[in-house]
Design an enzyme around this catalytic site. Structure first.
Site: not given
Length: 312
Positions: A21, A148
């Protein structure tokens, strides 16, 4: 009668792929009494992947291959093994598993490679053990593994609040193309947050994300020029303070015409937004020619979260 030897059945394995990401925006509040910083962030999953292969085992073990595999821990401190323990405790499973990680996301690079491993491990073990959990249930469990990890299960683009684990899908249009300047030297996330506190400590209270309205409009319009102008990272100053050489790839990307350039998360990976796939290759070539990166990657986003690739 002659009996033909029967070949043993192949060992069952589940292979899962999970993306890395970038934080299109990362806004950080002042550290709270529990030691954590409230965040408002916009995640985008990009086409740089980790793969995790889960096979039955008497124990819970882990091996690693790929770039920088030698610096990845294989004991209980690895986030993927932590994910296995959390899942097993949640569903009451005593079975072992061996995880083999194939690294594609930079290690300690601000792109959540470890969290991608954990997301992939959750999905792989859920499939291997036939626990039958929904994706929403896995995302809820993931929040107990790392901030995350839920997003790497969800993928695509999302707004994260709290520690980044409270997710709201974001509307986007089209694809965005990126070039990444990767450094083999990592940056400790905790060190970056400590330096952030020393520099300015964040805004009082949780950031509300109102400053990201132009960014959200750019995503909905599929406008890379507007997105490039709206990229933001509150941790970038702290990362540059700890690693001043990061100024070099930032400058190279700007000189090569990047629409926007930013340190990814806590760094040290530098992400440059391109006009097109071809322009991303040109930005990557500029990184390589200038010698400001140990490795160079190109990718596009948004992409899906963790997915089962094969299950035998």
């Amino acid at each position: 009668m002659t009996l033909t030897p029967v070949e043993p059945l192949p060992e069952r394995e589940v292979r899962v792929r999970a993306p890395g990401k970038i934080n299109l925006s990362l806004r950080v509040g002042a550290r709270e009494e529990d030691g954590y910083h409230p965040l408002s962030t916009v995640f985008q999953a990009v086409s740089v992947f980790e793969e995790v292969v889960a096979t039955p085992s008497s124990d819970r073990t882990l091996s690693v291959a790929g770039v920088q595999a030698d610096v990845v821990p294989t004991d209980g401190t690895n986030l993927a093994l932590r994910a296995v323990e959390v899942l097993a405790g949640h569903v009451g499973v005593d079975e072992g598993v061996h995880l083999h990680l194939e690294k594609g996301v930079p290690v300690a690079g601000g792109m959540a490679g470890g969290s991608a491993d954990a997301a992939a491990a959750l999905l792989a073990c859920d499939t291997l053990w036939a626990t039958g959990l929904s994706r929403a249930e896995l995302i809820e469990i993931a929040a107990h593994v790392g901030a995350d990890v839920p997003f790497l299960l969800m993928g695509h683009t999302a707004v994260g609040q709290g520690r980044g684990h409270l997710l709201t899908p974001a509307l986007t249009r089209g694809d965005f193309h990126w070039a990444f300047a990767v450094q083999d030297r990592g940056l400790s996330t905790s060190d970056v947050y400590t330096r952030f506190d020393e520099l300015h400590g964040g805004v009082p209270g949780p950031p509300d994300g109102q400053d990201d309205v132009p960014l959200m409009h750019a995503l909905r319009a599929g406008d890379p020029h507007a997105l490039g102008a709206a990229l933001h990272n509150d941790l970038q100053m702290a990362s540059l303070d700890l690693d001043p050489m990061l100024a070099e790839p930032l400058a190279v990307a700007e000189d090569a015409g990047a629409l926007g350039v930013i340190v990814s998360g806590s760094g040290p990976t530098v992400a440059a937004l391109a006009r097109s796939r071809q322009h991303a290759l040109a930005l990557a070539a500029a990184f390589t020619a200038s010698g400001v990166a140990d490795r160079v990657l190109t990718a596009s986003g948004p992409v899906a979260g963790a997915r089962v690739v094969s299950s035998d």
